[in-house]
Design a protein around this motif. Structure first.
Motif, mmCIF file in Angstrom:
data_model
loop_
_atom_site.group_PDB
_atom_site.id
_atom_site.type_symbol
_atom_site.label_atom_id
_atom_site.label_comp_id
_atom_site.label_asym_id
_atom_site.label_seq_id
_atom_site.Cartn_x
_atom_site.Cartn_y
_atom_site.Cartn_z
ATOM 1 N N SER A 1 25.075 -5.527 -3.524
ATOM 2 C CA SER A 1 24.444 -6.350 -4.554
ATOM 3 C C SER A 1 22.953 -6.545 -4.330
ATOM 4 O O SER A 1 22.228 -6.892 -5.252
ATOM 5 C CB SER A 1 25.136 -7.719 -4.641
ATOM 6 O OG SER A 1 25.112 -8.364 -3.382
ATOM 7 N N VAL A 2 22.492 -6.339 -3.087
ATOM 8 C CA VAL A 2 21.070 -6.493 -2.770
ATOM 9 C C VAL A 2 20.580 -5.207 -2.114
ATOM 10 O O VAL A 2 21.118 -4.784 -1.091
ATOM 11 C CB VAL A 2 20.827 -7.687 -1.827
ATOM 12 C CG1 VAL A 2 19.334 -7.803 -1.492
ATOM 13 C CG2 VAL A 2 21.329 -8.986 -2.453
ATOM 14 N N LEU A 3 19.592 -4.586 -2.710
ATOM 15 C CA LEU A 3 18.990 -3.381 -2.142
ATOM 16 C C LEU A 3 17.647 -3.725 -1.509
ATOM 17 O O LEU A 3 16.968 -4.659 -1.929
ATOM 18 C CB LEU A 3 18.787 -2.316 -3.218
ATOM 19 C CG LEU A 3 20.039 -1.732 -3.878
ATOM 20 C CD1 LEU A 3 19.653 -0.547 -4.759
ATOM 21 C CD2 LEU A 3 21.056 -1.289 -2.839
ATOM 22 N N SER A 4 17.285 -2.948 -0.510
ATOM 23 C CA SER A 4 16.007 -3.128 0.160
ATOM 24 C C SER A 4 15.255 -1.806 0.130
ATOM 25 O O SER A 4 15.777 -0.777 0.555
ATOM 26 C CB SER A 4 16.229 -3.581 1.605
ATOM 27 O OG SER A 4 15.001 -3.809 2.249
ATOM 28 N N ILE A 5 14.017 -1.847 -0.394
ATOM 29 C CA ILE A 5 13.227 -0.628 -0.566
ATOM 30 C C ILE A 5 11.880 -0.795 0.121
ATOM 31 O O ILE A 5 11.160 -1.764 -0.114
ATOM 32 C CB ILE A 5 13.028 -0.317 -2.067
ATOM 33 C CG1 ILE A 5 14.383 -0.080 -2.738
ATOM 34 C CG2 ILE A 5 12.120 0.898 -2.242
ATOM 35 C CD1 ILE A 5 14.307 0.107 -4.243
ATOM 36 N N HIS A 6 11.573 0.139 1.001
ATOM 37 C CA HIS A 6 10.329 0.120 1.766
ATOM 38 C C HIS A 6 9.288 0.957 1.037
ATOM 39 O O HIS A 6 9.517 2.134 0.741
ATOM 40 C CB HIS A 6 10.599 0.702 3.161
ATOM 41 C CG HIS A 6 9.570 0.369 4.185
ATOM 42 N ND1 HIS A 6 9.582 -0.804 4.902
ATOM 43 C CD2 HIS A 6 8.491 1.062 4.625
ATOM 44 C CE1 HIS A 6 8.562 -0.822 5.743
ATOM 45 N NE2 HIS A 6 7.885 0.306 5.599
ATOM 46 N N ILE A 7 8.157 0.353 0.714
ATOM 47 C CA ILE A 7 7.092 1.076 0.029
ATOM 48 C C ILE A 7 6.338 1.959 1.024
ATOM 49 O O ILE A 7 6.037 1.532 2.150
ATOM 50 C CB ILE A 7 6.120 0.089 -0.645
ATOM 51 C CG1 ILE A 7 6.848 -0.717 -1.729
ATOM 52 C CG2 ILE A 7 4.923 0.832 -1.238
ATOM 53 C CD1 ILE A 7 7.409 0.129 -2.856
ATOM 54 N N TYR A 8 6.043 3.170 0.613
ATOM 55 C CA TYR A 8 5.297 4.107 1.457
ATOM 56 C C TYR A 8 4.371 4.925 0.561
ATOM 57 O O TYR A 8 4.535 4.957 -0.669
ATOM 58 C CB TYR A 8 6.262 5.027 2.214
ATOM 59 C CG TYR A 8 7.267 5.722 1.324
ATOM 60 C CD1 TYR A 8 6.954 6.908 0.664
ATOM 61 C CD2 TYR A 8 8.535 5.168 1.137
ATOM 62 C CE1 TYR A 8 7.874 7.533 -0.164
ATOM 63 C CE2 TYR A 8 9.459 5.791 0.308
ATOM 64 C CZ TYR A 8 9.122 6.972 -0.336
ATOM 65 O OH TYR A 8 10.034 7.591 -1.162
ATOM 66 N N PRO A 9 3.368 5.570 1.150
ATOM 67 C CA PRO A 9 2.426 6.353 0.333
ATOM 68 C C PRO A 9 3.145 7.421 -0.482
ATOM 69 O O PRO A 9 3.958 8.187 0.049
ATOM 70 C CB PRO A 9 1.493 6.979 1.377
ATOM 71 C CG PRO A 9 1.525 6.017 2.527
ATOM 72 C CD PRO A 9 2.935 5.514 2.561
ATOM 73 N N GLY A 10 2.868 7.438 -1.777
ATOM 74 C CA GLY A 10 3.516 8.391 -2.671
ATOM 75 C C GLY A 10 4.699 7.818 -3.424
ATOM 76 O O GLY A 10 5.330 8.519 -4.226
#
Length: 385
Positions: free
Chosen positions: A256-265
């Motif tokens: 129910s909860v996703l975690s997304i790490h921002i990275y270049p591109g």
């Protein structure tokens, strides 16, 4: 609390993890067996020598257990004196039916742990959750929300080295946990590790190697157990009370909860692909740069994707990748995100953000707007605004 007063009775819930691991053919593993109890029963800092006759009770003496549902309760133990007032504590170990490495911890196990604490609330004066360290801070965070304002201590602890190995730090962590739950006037959820009491919704695992595995980067420890015990004067301990726990909230066990790490591109299509792959998703944590910065230029498509998520009533939260986080909508970019319904995570640690979102989306009585508003409201001291 003087020695003339009744001893407090503490329930220790064993979930496995490093602290309970024993040698196996495949290496150290948290298999459930009574060896863990035997080690504690034999340790002079955790079991009073007057409780058992050492001439008749040894490490190999029989252990008479009680089956409680699928779980096992071990015989009651009594500590030696824990403080200068001669206070000792009684405690029982209640082992879950399956020990696991804490990297396998899921909301299903959190439901089991929370249910055990809830149904045994009136039987004990405090609770200790013996956990593996990988997800220990997540467990402490979710218990902080599930047992909001409850009037007894719930401590989560573990070890970097198993009790079965030399130099284990588990002995002291258990001792300090019994000291907190058995002698201090403290209510709430905390982590006891490496001679400190940390706030349960503020902690993160910062090292797999140091005995000081857990830190609270944005706030000081509540208590330091050194030669002299010192307290955080800016945040006095919440005293015990007769306040019962709130009604138990069954956590959603589907993703129910996703975690997304921002990275270049990073692009909007990459974001949406991850969300679309999980139909049960109700919230997303975006770990952004610095103070919450994202590539929101028109070419990246990220801003449009975030807007679509919010329109689908998916909670979107931005936290910082920095070790000492602070996301505040002060600059133009932050205000742009705020204008489309993306929520700032302020100084939330990832563990607390994840736990708070699961706690919110598991409450069907809340509207989407109410969930947004409650996320931005400090509930258990998990963040500063």
């Amino acid at each position: 609390m003087s020695s003339e007063q009744p001893r407090r009775l503490i329930c220790c819930i064993g979930t496995g993890g490093t602290i309970a691991s024993e040698p196996t053919e495949g290496g150290l593993a948290p298999t459930r067996q009574d060896t863990f109890f035997r080690r504690i029963r034999s340790h002079p800092s955790l079991t009073s020598p007057t409780h058992f006759d050492s001439s008749t009770v040894s490490f190999h003496s029989p252990v008479h257990t009680e089956l409680v549902g699928k779980n096992i309760r071990y015989p009651r133990l009594i500590t030696p004196e824990l403080d200068d007032e001669g206070t000792s504590v009684e405690y029982e170990i209640l082992d879950l039916d399956r020990h696991l490495d804490s990297s396998e911890m899921t909301p299903s196990e959190w439901n089991i742990i929370a249910s055990l604490v809830h149904e045994n609330w009136d039987n004990y004066d405090g609770f200790i959750i013996l956990s593996g360290t990988d997800t220990l801070a997540y467990t402490a965070a979710i218990l902080s929300f599930l047992f909001l304002d409850a009037g007894k201590p719930i401590i989560v602890t573990g070890a970097q080295i198993p009790l079965s190995r030399p130099r284990s730090d588990g002995w002291r962590n258990i001792f300090d946990s019994l000291f907190v739950t058995g002698t201090l006037d403290f209510a709430g959820v905390g982590i006891v590790f490496n001679h400190q009491l940390l706030r349960g919704a503020r902690a993160t695992k910062s090292s797999p190697n140091l005995f000081g595995a857990f830190t609270t980067p944005c706030v000081p420890p509540l208590v330091n157990f050194n030669v002299k015990i010192t307290y955080d004067s800016s945040h006095p301990l919440t005293p015990r009370s007769l306040t019962p726990p709130p009604p138990l909230i069954p956590l959603l066990t589907s993703p129910s909860v996703l975690s997304i790490h921002i990275y270049p591109g990073m692009t909007g299509s990459l974001l949406e692909a991850q969300i679309d792959a999980v139909p049960t998703c109700k919230a997303v944590i975006i770990s952004a740069y610095g103070s919450g910065n994202l590539p929101i230029n028109e070419h990246s498509g990220v801003l449009l994707s975030l807007k679509r998520m919010v329109e689908k009533e998916i909670l979107v939260v931005v936290i910082s990748q920095c070790g000492i986080p602070n996301v505040y909508p002060l600059y133009t970019q932050g205000r742009t995100l705020l204008s489309i319904g993306v929520l700032p995570g302020y100084d939330l640690m990832h563990e607390a953000a994840f736990a708070k979102l699961i706690w919110l989306v598991s409450r069907p009585e809340l509207s989407f707007k109410e969930r947004q508003e409650l996320f931005e409201t400090p509930v258990v001291g998990e963040m500063s605004k």
